[in-house]
Scaffold this active site. Structure first.
Site, PDB file in Angstrom:
ATOM      1  NE  ARG A   1      -4.248  -1.294   0.041  1.00 27.01           N
ATOM      2  CZ  ARG A   1      -4.166  -2.249  -0.843  1.00 27.01           C
ATOM      3  NH1 ARG A   1      -3.287  -2.609  -1.470  1.00 27.01           N
ATOM      4  NH2 ARG A   1      -5.437  -3.157  -1.121  1.00 27.01           N
TER       5      ARG A   1
ATOM      6  CD  GLU B   1      -2.980   3.270  -5.653  1.00 27.64           C
ATOM      7  OE1 GLU B   1      -3.843   2.609  -5.904  1.00 27.64           O
ATOM      8  OE2 GLU B   1      -2.038   2.699  -5.067  1.00 27.64           O
TER       9      GLU B   1
ATOM     10  CG  HIS C   1      -3.249  -0.831  -7.000  1.00 22.55           C
ATOM     11  ND1 HIS C   1      -3.322  -0.287  -5.783  1.00 22.55           N
ATOM     12  CD2 HIS C   1      -2.876  -2.207  -6.619  1.00 22.55           C
ATOM     13  CE1 HIS C   1      -3.678  -1.178  -4.926  1.00 22.55           C
ATOM     14  NE2 HIS C   1      -3.427  -2.031  -5.144  1.00 22.55           N
TER      15      HIS C   1
END
Length: 315
Positions: free
Chosen positions: A234, A263, A282
């Site tokens: 994360r 994000e 991601h």
């Protein structure tokens, strides 16, 4: 409508609902804002989300019949697990379904930086053919340091060892005779020692109050100037401004970041375009194979919960 899916999912798995006679609504953009009427939410028994949908007390209050929350992944920082449990709502995750994909991503990241593939491609595209400049490094004999030694880290360690790497790790929840140290022969060390010894530091911890900004300037200074930091966990685990400063000062060679605190990031994010930094959107756990596994696992376990059978993937 009994089940609401608010983010993208491998659609081939949706047939599991049809086979079980369960009605569902697939709204992959619903995470941007719920527009369902009170009647629809009042009848909802399950909600399946990824990492963008915030499932907190407000949403739970709108869904009085909710029995289970399915998470298409393993991170839980977008779900108020305590509030769900207080309401008697189960939370199930895609436990280990994308672990192979994440482990392979880290291997790919290490190879990409030591062989400088992106820069070499740009060099040739611009008309160059300077082989000497792109003399790379081998992974063989290098040390991989794992912060967090859970399922993903263990699969990564197995693959790294097959490349001849040394693997050390830090995890306060792993005992000396657990699988990682006893079967994989992973050397357990203090966080300080892992940072100081590793040629590559790979992060595999959840985002909690205890891990937020775990990697700050003080810890970055402990790394070798030739070392790389890789984050597939994360974004909040790294203090990003401190990482920018450390990179610009030459305190480490580079970083591969699949996750960021925000994000998607703003186009002027200080780490974007910074020399030595690779940023991906991601995607470490996103492969065709893993998404099929994730979807079928989560839908299957949600159905178990709806049918009164406790899921093996309960959080």
């Amino acid at each position: 409508m009994e089940v609401l899916i608010t983010e993208f999912i491998d659609e081939s798995a949706l047939s599991l609902f049809d086979e079980a006679g369960v009605t569902y609504a697939y709204k992959p953009e619903a995470w941007q804002g719920f527009s369902f009427d009170e009647k629809a939410l009042a009848s909802l028994k399950a909600i399946i989300v990824r990492n963008k949908t915030r499932v907190g007390a407000d949403l739970l209050n709108q869904c009085p019949q909710l029995q289970v929350i399915g998470r298409l992944g393993v991170g839980l920082d977008n779900i108020d697990v305590a509030a769900a449990k207080k309401r008697g709502v189960s939370v199930v995750s895609a436990r280990n379904a994308n672990a192979i994909s994440v482990a392979e991503y880290v291997i790919a990241a290490m190879l990409a930086v030591v062989r400088r593939l992106r820069e070499a491609d740009e060099h040739v595209t611009e008309g160059g053919w300077d082989r000497h400049t792109f003399t790379g490094l081998e992974l063989y004999g290098k040390t991989l340091g794992l912060i967090g030694c859970g399922e993903i880290a263990q699969r990564l360690a197995l693959r790294a060892k097959s490349l001849g790497m040394n693997v050390i790790g830090h995890d306060p929840y792993v005992a000396p005779y657990d699988f990682a140290p006893s079967e994989l022969k992973m050397q357990l060390r203090s966080l300080d020692e892992v940072l100081e010894r590793a040629d590559f530091v790979s992060l595999h911890v959840p985002l909690t109050e205890g891990t937020r900004h775990l990697i700050d300037y003080k810890r970055l200074k402990q790394m070798k100037p030739s070392a790389y930091l890789i984050n597939t966990s994360r974004g909040g685990v790294i203090q990003e401004e401190h990482l920018r400063q450390a990179l610009q000062e030459g305190r480490l060679a580079g970083a591969v970041l699949d996750v960021l605190e925000e994000e998607p990031p703003h186009r002027d994010h200080p780490l974007l375009g910074l020399k030595g930094v690779l940023v991906t959107p991601h995607i470490a756990g996103l492969t065709v194979e893993s998404q099929a596994r994730v979807a079928r696992l989560v839908i299957g376990e949600v159905l178990h919960e709806l049918q009164g059978d406790p899921s093996i993937c309960r959080v």
